[in-house]
Design an enzyme around this catalytic site. Structure first.
Site, PDB file in Angstrom:
ATOM      1  N   CYS A  49       0.762  -1.175  -0.044  1.00  8.53           N
ATOM      2  CA  CYS A  49      -0.055  -0.112   0.080  1.00  8.53           C
ATOM      3  C   CYS A  49       0.771   1.176   0.025  1.00  8.53           C
ATOM      4  O   CYS A  49       1.387   1.689  -1.061  1.00  8.53           O
ATOM      5  CB  CYS A  49      -0.959   0.037   1.011  1.00  8.53           C
ATOM      6  SG  CYS A  49      -2.390   0.934   1.027  1.00  8.53           S
ATOM      7  N   GLU A  52      -1.191  -8.491   5.928  1.00 10.31           N
ATOM      8  CA  GLU A  52      -0.622  -8.595   7.294  1.00 10.31           C
ATOM      9  C   GLU A  52      -1.935  -8.246   8.204  1.00 10.31           C
ATOM     10  O   GLU A  52      -2.125  -8.462   9.256  1.00 10.31           O
ATOM     11  CB  GLU A  52       0.453  -7.576   7.478  1.00 10.31           C
ATOM     12  CG  GLU A  52      -0.062  -5.971   7.644  1.00 10.31           C
ATOM     13  CD  GLU A  52      -0.161  -5.216   6.347  1.00 10.31           C
ATOM     14  OE1 GLU A  52      -0.346  -6.051   5.170  1.00 10.31           O
ATOM     15  OE2 GLU A  52      -0.487  -4.401   6.207  1.00 10.31           O
ATOM     16  N   HIS A  64      -3.282  -5.248   1.939  1.00 11.97           N
ATOM     17  CA  HIS A  64      -2.750  -5.804   3.222  1.00 11.97           C
ATOM     18  C   HIS A  64      -2.900  -6.877   3.689  1.00 11.97           C
ATOM     19  O   HIS A  64      -3.743  -7.206   4.471  1.00 11.97           O
ATOM     20  CB  HIS A  64      -3.313  -4.799   4.138  1.00 11.97           C
ATOM     21  CG  HIS A  64      -3.106  -3.512   3.877  1.00 11.97           C
ATOM     22  ND1 HIS A  64      -2.036  -2.635   4.655  1.00 11.97           N
ATOM     23  CD2 HIS A  64      -3.923  -2.310   3.301  1.00 11.97           C
ATOM     24  CE1 HIS A  64      -2.107  -1.313   4.295  1.00 11.97           C
ATOM     25  NE2 HIS A  64      -3.096  -1.211   3.489  1.00 11.97           N
TER      26      HIS A  64
HETATM   27  N1  GLN Z   1      -3.716   6.267   1.193  1.00 15.85           N
HETATM   28  C1  GLN Z   1      -2.375   5.952   1.470  1.00 15.85           C
HETATM   29  C2  GLN Z   1      -1.204   6.834   0.905  1.00 15.85           C
HETATM   30  O1  GLN Z   1      -1.804   7.483  -0.052  1.00 15.85           O
HETATM   31  C3  GLN Z   1      -2.162   4.677   1.685  1.00 15.85           C
HETATM   32  C4  GLN Z   1      -2.995   3.939   2.439  1.00 15.85           C
HETATM   33  C5  GLN Z   1      -2.507   2.743   3.152  1.00 15.85           C
HETATM   34  O2  GLN Z   1      -1.321   2.376   3.026  1.00 15.85           O
HETATM   35  N2  GLN Z   1      -3.303   1.513   3.644  1.00 15.85           N
HETATM   36  O3  GLN Z   1      -0.318   6.752   1.265  1.00 15.85           O
END
Ligand code: GLN
Length: 188
Positions: A79, A171, A169
């Site tokens: 992410c 995890e 995710h």
């Molecule tokens: N929206 C976050 C970003 O742009 C990422 C979200 C996440 O890591 N769950 O950094």
């Protein structure tokens, strides 16, 4: 035992540590440059990429870490971690790590209703549950990037040499297979 650094400046690092430990890896929290000494691999957790990127720069970790990744240190970004690894963010060149030739769209599923669970194919593993939280997706990939997963026609996982970047995710969903894939296939 494989010694895996987990960037612990911000975000979901504890969940990664628990998962890596359950798979038999030794984990070390990365909070300053010298913590990177002696690690066999690195995990970049989810969180907020702008905050994490700023901290990496302010702490003087960004450039040395970029060099380590370019020299082959295995890295797994989830992410916000995927965003830190992307060469481009929303079509613009990134000044974060920028070691993976992909373009990512941040908060690509909308800010309010952007969290959801699904199940989809991950190349080399099979069907896996995927949890998305204000996630990015990948809008384009460069030469040498292997697309690992797509959801609704959007790329949500990519592998590039020693680097694995995913939008979701495992995890948090408790899905161990992708961490296992990283440890077994990418970390020596
Ligand atoms: N929206 C976050 C970003 O742009 C990422 C979200 C996440 O890591 N769950 O950094």
């Amino acid at each position: 035992m494989k010694r895996v650094g987990v960037l612990a400046l911000q975000g979901a690092f504890i969940e990664h540590e628990k998962m890596l430990s359950s798979l038999g890896a030794d984990t070390v929290e990365i909070r300053q440059l010298r913590d990177l000494d002696g690690i066999d691999a690195l995990v970049l957790p989810g969180g907020e990429s702008t905050t994490c990127g700023k901290l990496l720069k302010d702490l003087g970790i960004m450039s040395p870490l970029r060099e380590m990744l370019n020299n082959g240190l295995p890295v797994f970004g989830t992410c916000a971690g995927e965003i830190l690894l992307a060469e481009k963010i929303d079509g613009k060149s990134s000044d974060y790590l920028a070691t993976v030739p992909i373009d990512v769209k941040r908060n690509a599923y909308g800010r309010q209703l952007g969290s959801f669970n699904t199940v989809s194919e991950f190349k080399g593993i099979g069907e896996v549950p995927m949890t998305f939280i204000r996630a990015p997706y990948i809008t384009s990939v460069g030469d040498g990037v292997e697309i690992k997963a797509c959801v609704d026609g959007k790329i949500v996982g990519a592998e590039y040499n020693n680097e694995l970047a995913i939008s979701f995710h495992p995890e948090i969903s408790g899905e161990t297979s992708i961490h296992r894939y990283f440890l077994e296939k990418m970390v020596r």
